[in-house]
Design a protein around this motif. Structure first.
Motif, short mmCIF file in Angstrom:
data_model
loop_
_atom_site.label_atom_id
_atom_site.label_comp_id
_atom_site.label_asym_id
_atom_site.label_seq_id
_atom_site.Cartn_x
_atom_site.Cartn_y
_atom_site.Cartn_z
N PHE A 110 0.83 -1.20 0.00
CA PHE A 110 0.00 0.00 0.00
C PHE A 110 0.86 1.25 0.00
CE2 PHE A 110 -2.29 3.37 2.34
CZ PHE A 110 -3.34 3.57 1.45
N MET A 111 1.92 1.25 0.80
CA MET A 111 2.77 2.43 0.85
C MET A 111 3.50 2.64 -0.48
SD MET A 111 1.96 3.68 3.67
CE MET A 111 3.04 5.10 3.44
N ASP A 112 3.88 1.57 -1.15
CA ASP A 112 4.46 1.72 -2.49
C ASP A 112 3.43 2.31 -3.44
OD1 ASP A 112 6.92 0.69 -1.75
OD2 ASP A 112 6.47 -1.35 -2.43
N TRP A 113 2.19 1.82 -3.33
CA TRP A 113 1.14 2.31 -4.22
C TRP A 113 0.84 3.79 -3.99
CZ3 TRP A 113 -3.66 4.32 -2.91
CH2 TRP A 113 -4.52 4.56 -3.99
N THR A 114 0.88 4.26 -2.74
CA THR A 114 0.57 5.67 -2.48
C THR A 114 1.53 6.59 -3.23
OG1 THR A 114 1.94 5.76 -0.45
CG2 THR A 114 -0.40 5.23 -0.19
N LYS A 115 2.77 6.19 -3.35
CA LYS A 115 3.74 7.02 -4.08
C LYS A 115 3.38 7.10 -5.56
CE LYS A 115 7.55 6.06 -0.86
NZ LYS A 115 6.70 5.35 0.13
N LYS A 116 2.95 5.99 -6.13
CA LYS A 116 2.60 5.99 -7.55
C LYS A 116 1.27 6.70 -7.81
CE LYS A 116 5.37 2.00 -8.76
NZ LYS A 116 5.49 0.73 -9.53
N ALA A 117 0.41 6.72 -6.82
CA ALA A 117 -0.87 7.41 -6.96
C ALA A 117 -0.80 8.85 -6.47
CB ALA A 117 -1.96 6.66 -6.19
N ASN A 118 0.39 9.29 -6.06
CA ASN A 118 0.62 10.67 -5.60
C ASN A 118 -0.31 11.03 -4.44
OD1 ASN A 118 1.92 13.17 -5.64
ND2 ASN A 118 0.39 14.07 -6.99
N THR A 119 -0.33 10.16 -3.45
CA THR A 119 -1.16 10.40 -2.28
C THR A 119 -0.42 9.98 -1.02
OG1 THR A 119 -3.38 10.04 -1.37
CG2 THR A 119 -2.30 8.13 -2.36
N GLU A 120 -1.05 10.16 0.14
CA GLU A 120 -0.46 9.76 1.41
C GLU A 120 -1.43 8.86 2.16
OE1 GLU A 120 0.73 13.22 3.57
OE2 GLU A 120 2.24 13.82 2.08
N ALA A 121 -0.89 8.16 3.14
CA ALA A 121 -1.67 7.16 3.86
C ALA A 121 -2.38 7.75 5.08
CB ALA A 121 -0.77 6.02 4.32
N MET A 122 -3.60 7.26 5.30
CA MET A 122 -4.33 7.47 6.54
C MET A 122 -4.57 6.06 7.08
SD MET A 122 -8.05 9.28 6.94
CE MET A 122 -8.79 9.65 8.54
N MET A 123 -3.74 5.63 8.02
CA MET A 123 -3.71 4.23 8.44
C MET A 123 -4.60 4.00 9.65
SD MET A 123 -2.31 1.33 7.54
CE MET A 123 -0.95 1.91 6.52
N ALA A 124 -5.39 2.93 9.59
CA ALA A 124 -6.26 2.56 10.71
C ALA A 124 -5.66 1.40 11.49
CB ALA A 124 -7.64 2.17 10.19
N VAL A 125 -5.80 1.45 12.81
CA VAL A 125 -5.33 0.36 13.67
C VAL A 125 -6.53 -0.42 14.20
CG1 VAL A 125 -3.26 1.63 14.32
CG2 VAL A 125 -5.29 1.80 15.77
N ASN A 126 -6.29 -1.68 14.51
CA ASN A 126 -7.33 -2.59 14.97
C ASN A 126 -7.53 -2.42 16.48
OD1 ASN A 126 -8.91 -4.74 15.77
ND2 ASN A 126 -7.68 -6.33 14.77
N HIS A 157 12.25 -6.54 5.70
CA HIS A 157 11.28 -6.71 4.62
C HIS A 157 11.61 -5.85 3.40
CE1 HIS A 157 8.15 -8.09 7.84
NE2 HIS A 157 8.95 -9.07 7.45
N GLY A 158 12.74 -5.14 3.45
CA GLY A 158 13.19 -4.41 2.27
C GLY A 158 12.91 -2.93 2.27
N TYR A 159 12.49 -2.36 3.41
CA TYR A 159 12.15 -0.94 3.47
C TYR A 159 13.05 -0.27 4.50
CZ TYR A 159 8.20 -2.28 0.63
OH TYR A 159 7.44 -2.76 -0.41
N GLN A 160 14.17 0.24 4.01
CA GLN A 160 15.16 0.83 4.91
C GLN A 160 14.66 2.11 5.56
OE1 GLN A 160 18.21 -0.62 5.76
NE2 GLN A 160 17.17 -2.35 4.75
N ASN A 161 13.96 2.92 4.79
CA ASN A 161 13.47 4.19 5.32
C ASN A 161 12.07 4.02 5.91
OD1 ASN A 161 15.77 5.62 4.45
ND2 ASN A 161 14.92 5.75 2.38
N PRO A 162 11.80 4.71 6.98
CA PRO A 162 10.45 4.61 7.59
C PRO A 162 9.39 5.15 6.65
CG PRO A 162 11.73 6.35 8.65
CD PRO A 162 12.68 5.63 7.75
#
Length: 498
Positions: A110-126, A157-162
């Motif tokens: 999802f975070m990879d996709w947000t960059k391609k869709a030029n948007t940012e995440a609004m993440m929900a927790v359970n 998992h391959g994501y060095q930067n937060p």
């Protein structure tokens, strides 16, 4: 012909528009993810499996934030199931929607996709079937640089930067008995306050959205907001509102009058927020996140026939018609009129599931509701002016409803003024006047109209342009007075520049 007047003053400003009011929503539901934004086997997808045709349409909407992963789905979700090697991810039952979740798309995708869709995440927790510790762990995984178990797991998992996600939802619709882990208001208020406190201990820079009522009509509305805010006021930044409207009775005037109910809903929640602020003697305002809103009713009957425990079914796939687009425009105008407190809003949802964009294996197309969202998102940036309208009214189940929904947006940097207006009269045109002598030299740059003689007209893959906006020349400024002709049942964008 009906006559109406708009009254504005360039010094009477409601608020700057927070661009996040044009947000949207992607849930693990139906074909929103699988077959919507993500379809590795599609000829339209890139090397990561993201649908590029869909991304282009989303980019045109200029959606600044997307809520994820739910929705009802999040209340039973273990985010750890959707990270790491795909061949090790478990297949799980999703009790929210009675389907199988493959977990082939998860947080990092999802975070990879947000960059391609030029948007940012609004993440929900359970906060339904899980709780405070899980909320802490996911913030650590997403936002810390490294040196801890979960931040180092992200690196593994391959994501060095937060990912550095700044906006978080504290659960979803926790007042609803349909929700996994459903809670009473005191129960939710406590866990929201404690989860929020711990999450901000991990990253003090984040903003938090607490669950308000899942609709205006639920029995606990009002008391829920008061109790939750009394417990969690100091920890949270926004309170959520959710509302969907339908035209099951095929009463279009009443359907379009839902903007009256939406306006009252927003005003009521603001009043409760401010009452708790006064009781607690606080200085900060709790602003609003209208993070689920749309028309939703077309798919109810077909969804009752779905087979349980399948993968990514055609679920909640409303086919929107022209009258739906009129209400969507009116709902967006209503939220802009409250831009001083409504800072975030998420059209639910973005692709396939009650969405402006639909896909098939052979392409993607725009539903009728795509166009009011696109036009208001594009031109509704700037300052909302206090917009008073004097227009005829009609009786509805929500009380007196104006035939006119309208708001004015001023963009001082661009020397531009934009009027969004809906004429809800189904048979008569409306003559609109507005005194613009404060805006010396402003002339009509463009007048766009979305209309159709058939209220039930739809856009399909075979006929995608049945309902589209067109340019007209029915607005002009004479001696500082704007005169515009608003045809019956229509949405208008009138752009003026100096």
């Amino acid at each position: 012909m009906k006559k109406s007047n708009l009254f504005i003053d360039k010094h009477f400003k409601v608020a700057e528009v927070d661009k996040r009011i044009y947000g949207s929503f992607i849930e693990h539901l139906g074909r929103a993810v699988y077959g919507g934004i993500y379809q590795p086997e599609s000829a339209f997808s890139d090397e990561q499996g993201f649908r590029t045709d869909v991304a282009k349409l989303i980019t045109r909407l200029d959606v600044p934030v997307v809520r994820y992963p739910g929705g009802n789905f999040v209340s039973g979700y273990h985010w750890e199931d959707g990270v790491g090697p795909k061949d090790e991810r478990p297949r799980k039952t999703d009790l929210a929607w009675n389907v199988i979740e493959t977990n082939q798309f998860g947080l990092n995708e999802f975070m990879d996709w947000t960059k391609k869709a030029n948007t940012e995440a609004m993440m929900a927790v359970n906060l339904g079937t899980r709780g405070v510790d899980d909320a802490k762990n996911i913030v650590e995984y997403c936002n810390l640089k490294g040196g801890t178990y979960y931040s180092d797991l992200r690196k593994k998992h391959g994501y060095q930067n937060p990912h550095d996600i700044k906006l978080w939802c504290l659960g979803n619709e926790m007042d609803g008995p349909w929700q996994m882990g459903h809670k009473t208001a005191p129960e939710y208020g406590r866990i929201a306050a404690e989860a929020g406190r711990i999450m901000k201990m991990v990253d003090p820079s984040i903003e938090l959205v607490a669950c308000g009522s899942s609709s205006l009509t639920i029995d606990t509305f009002g008391t829920w907001e008061d109790t939750v805010l009394s417990e969690a006021y100091d920890m949270i930044d926004y309170l959520s509102l959710h509302q969907y409207y339908g035209n099951q009775d095929n009463n279009t005037p009443d359907f379009l009058a839902n903007t009256v109910a939406m306006d009252e809903f927003i005003s009521s929640v603001v009043s409760i927020c401010d009452a708790v602020k006064a009781k607690k003697r606080r200085h900060k305002n709790i602003n609003l996140s209208f993070d689920e809103w749309n028309v939703w009713y077309h798919s109810h009957e077909q969804d009752q026939k779905l087979e349980r425990w399948c993968e990514a079914p055609h679920q909640l796939e409303d086919i929107y018609n022209f009258e739906d687009a009129l209400l969507v425009a009116g709902m967006m105008i209503t939220m802009l009129m409250h831009a001083d407190r409504v800072k975030i809003a998420c059209l639910a949802q973005l692709v396939n599931v009650i969405a402006p964009i639909m896909t098939s294996d052979t392409g993607a197309w725009k539903q009728t509701i795509y166009y009011p969202f696109e036009l208001i998102s594009r031109y509704g940036r700037g300052t909302v002016l206090g917009t008073l309208s004097d227009a005829p009214c009609y009786e509805s189940s929500h009380g007196d409803a104006s035939y006119l929904d309208a708001v004015c947006i001023m963009d001082e940097e661009q020397s531009a003024l934009t009027i969004f207006a809906v004429n809800k009269d189904l048979t008569d045109s409306m003559e609109l006047s507005c005194d613009l002598r404060q805006f010396e030299g402003y002339q009509v740059k463009e007048h766009l109209v979305l209309t159709n003689p058939d209220l039930k007209a739809v856009n399909t893959e075979e006929h995608p342009d049945c309902v589209v906006p067109v340019k007209t020349q029915n607005a002009k400024v004479t001696d500082g007075i704007l005169h515009a002709l608003l045809c019956d049942k229509s949405f208008h964008v009138i752009r003026l520049e100096r």
